[in-house]
Design an enzyme around this catalytic site. Structure first.
Site, PDB file in Angstrom:
ATOM      1  N   LYS A 102     -28.896 -11.353  82.641  1.00 29.06           N
ATOM      2  CA  LYS A 102     -29.916 -11.750  84.021  1.00 29.06           C
ATOM      3  C   LYS A 102     -30.437 -10.345  84.616  1.00 29.06           C
ATOM      4  O   LYS A 102     -31.606 -10.489  84.998  1.00 29.06           O
ATOM      5  CB  LYS A 102     -29.014 -12.346  85.008  1.00 29.06           C
ATOM      6  CG  LYS A 102     -28.465 -13.898  84.638  1.00 29.06           C
ATOM      7  CD  LYS A 102     -27.551 -14.431  85.318  1.00 29.06           C
ATOM      8  CE  LYS A 102     -26.251 -13.916  85.118  1.00 29.06           C
ATOM      9  NZ  LYS A 102     -24.926 -14.506  85.298  1.00 29.06           N
ATOM     10  N   HIS A 137     -25.303  -5.024  91.393  1.00 28.46           N
ATOM     11  CA  HIS A 137     -24.504  -6.204  91.224  1.00 28.46           C
ATOM     12  C   HIS A 137     -23.322  -6.035  91.226  1.00 28.46           C
ATOM     13  O   HIS A 137     -22.732  -5.013  90.745  1.00 28.46           O
ATOM     14  CB  HIS A 137     -24.803  -6.511  89.827  1.00 28.46           C
ATOM     15  CG  HIS A 137     -24.201  -7.870  89.367  1.00 28.46           C
ATOM     16  ND1 HIS A 137     -24.651  -9.290  89.600  1.00 28.46           N
ATOM     17  CD2 HIS A 137     -22.941  -7.982  89.020  1.00 28.46           C
ATOM     18  CE1 HIS A 137     -23.825 -10.131  89.157  1.00 28.46           C
ATOM     19  NE2 HIS A 137     -22.764  -9.528  88.848  1.00 28.46           N
ATOM     20  N   SER A 139     -23.312 -11.888  80.025  1.00 28.67           N
ATOM     21  CA  SER A 139     -23.951 -12.448  81.156  1.00 28.67           C
ATOM     22  C   SER A 139     -24.464 -11.860  82.217  1.00 28.67           C
ATOM     23  O   SER A 139     -25.568 -12.295  82.405  1.00 28.67           O
ATOM     24  CB  SER A 139     -22.635 -13.496  81.436  1.00 28.67           C
ATOM     25  OG  SER A 139     -22.921 -13.900  82.759  1.00 28.67           O
TER      26      SER A 139
HETATM   27  N1  URA Z   1     -20.647 -12.971  86.674  1.00 27.09           N
HETATM   28  C1  URA Z   1     -21.804 -13.518  85.595  1.00 27.09           C
HETATM   29  O1  URA Z   1     -22.696 -13.761  86.292  1.00 27.09           O
HETATM   30  N2  URA Z   1     -21.214 -13.818  84.665  1.00 27.09           N
HETATM   31  C2  URA Z   1     -19.944 -13.705  84.314  1.00 27.09           C
HETATM   32  O2  URA Z   1     -19.633 -13.908  83.210  1.00 27.09           O
HETATM   33  C3  URA Z   1     -18.914 -13.419  85.326  1.00 27.09           C
HETATM   34  C4  URA Z   1     -19.557 -13.098  86.419  1.00 27.09           C
END
Ligand code: URA
Length: 446
Positions: free
Chosen positions: A198, A92, A194
């Site tokens: 995921k 990521h 955040s």
């Molecule tokens: N990308 C994300 O998925 N969340 C964030 O808060 C910042 C970048």
């Protein structure tokens, strides 16, 4: 809201907001409730925005960040790749300008028998989105069912880049949209929870984070980027996901292409063993980290790029999602070349204004529902550290409508500098490596 519903709520949003506003730690049950009640619509956008601002200003303790992440994971489905019978590793990036690394990286890592599930997103604002770039390829399809994704990972291809389903961490989706319009994006606890909610919900065994710092990144300075990276590595490790982070420079655009179709072209150059040095270097650095986490620290990623194995995987991956890797990519109707006004060394090309200019040319979207123009973007003829002579092309803007050039050029005002070769900054710029630090569960190394 009915009286019965109100009576059954265990906490009051105002108490949670006040606790954080006054600098306290929010107890676990209250924090879990806040996320759940917001996802259900009981806690309002105004209350959640106020809470996010309190977090922005007061921060969160490690345990609070863990609970927040966990609560966001619990708001949706959890995927599992256990049935694949292969190790899974994901990457990521916190987002940058010209960041197309996922495209060559996923097939490169898959060459070594590791499954690479890259659930990706679309661009918003000045940072590009992997799915937008790949959609430049005629026929390519971002939306796959879970069964299709599994089949692609299990079979010969071994890598998939597709849209993340809406079932993963829906609380984050709602909260991220709110943060985007309330000035609360750039907070370490909020970004870390955040991203990691995921990634953990996705069910990967291991994760490599490319945490950017510099003018084109969320975190402008390296100290804040390091704090973000450490927080995310801790969250991943605590959840049983082997996690490593690289801190990488996003002061200048990555590679020479900023846009969509042109970034695919550049990725294919890297897969053919060429391409810009920084893109190749970062692709290999991230591939080595991913393969080390998958138990192959000595994998020869350079050979796989140079002998065509990574390219074969790319072609197979694109075909598996109905794309034609041989098809011509879109080309813009109009171009505008910017040339050097003096002899010297290019000492600076700031990523952020180049990202904004590409966005204004049509490569990015201002609202989630907008379409991108795949052929729009910027191609750099030179990079920081290179010598130019007056009149030599510096970069080319591409758009379908020449009316877009003026606003793009406005964004680029003061965005780059050419200095005499003898100055200190001219010598300094050539020496900067793209990967600055490596952060693991054990600590930090330069
Ligand atoms: N990308 C994300 O998925 N969340 C964030 O808060 C910042 C970048």
């Amino acid at each position: 809201m009915s009286a019965e519903q109100t009576a059954t709520e265990a906490f009051d949003a105002i108490d949670v907001i006040r606790a954080k506003r006054d600098g306290g730690a929010v107890p676990e049950p209250a924090l879990r409730w806040m996320v759940d009640a917001y996802t259900r619509g009981y806690v309002s956008d105004a209350q959640m925005a106020s809470f996010a601002m309190a977090v922005f200003q007061r921060g969160m303790q490690r345990d609070e960040i863990r609970v927040l992440t966990d609560a966001m994971i619990a708001s949706g489905e959890r995927m599992s790749f256990a049935a694949l019978g292969k190790r899974t590793v994901d990457k990521h990036s916190t987002g940058g300008v010209g960041d197309k690394i996922t495209l060559p990286l996923a097939p490169l890592v898959a060459v070594f028998g590791v499954a690479v599930p890259q659930l990706s997103g679309r661009g918003l604002g000045h940072t590009g989105g992997t799915l937008d770039k790949l959609e430049s390829i005629p026929g390519w399809r971002a939306a796959l069912s879970n069964d299709e994704m599994f089949a692609q990972l299990q079979g010969e291809v071994g890598a998939v880049i597709c849209a993340a389903g809406s079932g993963l961490a829906p609380a984050d989706k709602k909260l991220y949209a709110l943060r985007d319009v309330t000035g609360t994006v750039e907070a370490v606890p909020l970004i870390a929870s955040s991203i990691m909610s995921k990634k953990i919900a996705e069910g990967t065994d291991a994760l490599v984070l490319d945490v950017k710092f510099g003018n084109g990144a969320f975190m402008q300075d390296i100290d804040r980027a390091r704090e973000l990276a450490r927080t995310m590595v801790e969250l991943g490790t605590d959840s049983g996901v082997a996690t490593t982070a690289l801190l990488t420079d996003m002061n200048a655009p990555l590679g020479r292409a900023i846009g969509n179709a042109n970034e695919v072209r550049e990725s294919v150059e890297v897969l053919a063993g060429g391409g810009p040095g920084d893109v190749r270097e970062l692709t290999m650095a991230l591939a080595r980290e991913m393969l080390a986490l998958a138990g192959q620290p000595d994998a020869d990623v350079e050979a796989a790029l140079d002998d065509g194995r990574a390219m074969d995987r790319w072609n197979a991956m694109i075909r598996a999602q109905d794309g034609d890797p041989e098809a011509a990519l879109p080309i813009a109707r109009e171009t505008h070349v910017v040339t050097a006004d003096r002899d010297g060394v290019v000492t600076r090309m700031d990523a952020l204004p180049f990202g904004i200019a590409a966005w204004r040319l049509g490569a990015g979207r201002a609202r989630a529902e907008d379409a991108v123009i795949h052929a729009a973007g910027i191609d750099l003829a030179v990079k920081p550290g290179e010598t130019v002579t007056a009149g030599q092309p510096l970069f080319t803007l591409s758009a379908d409508d020449e009316g877009r050039f003026a606003r793009a050029l406005d964004a680029l005002e003061g965005a780059f500098a050419i200095e005499d070769a003898s100055t200190g900054s001219a010598a300094h710029v050539e020496a900067r490596p793209i990967v600055r630090e490596r952060i693991t569960a054990e600590g930090t190394a330069s």
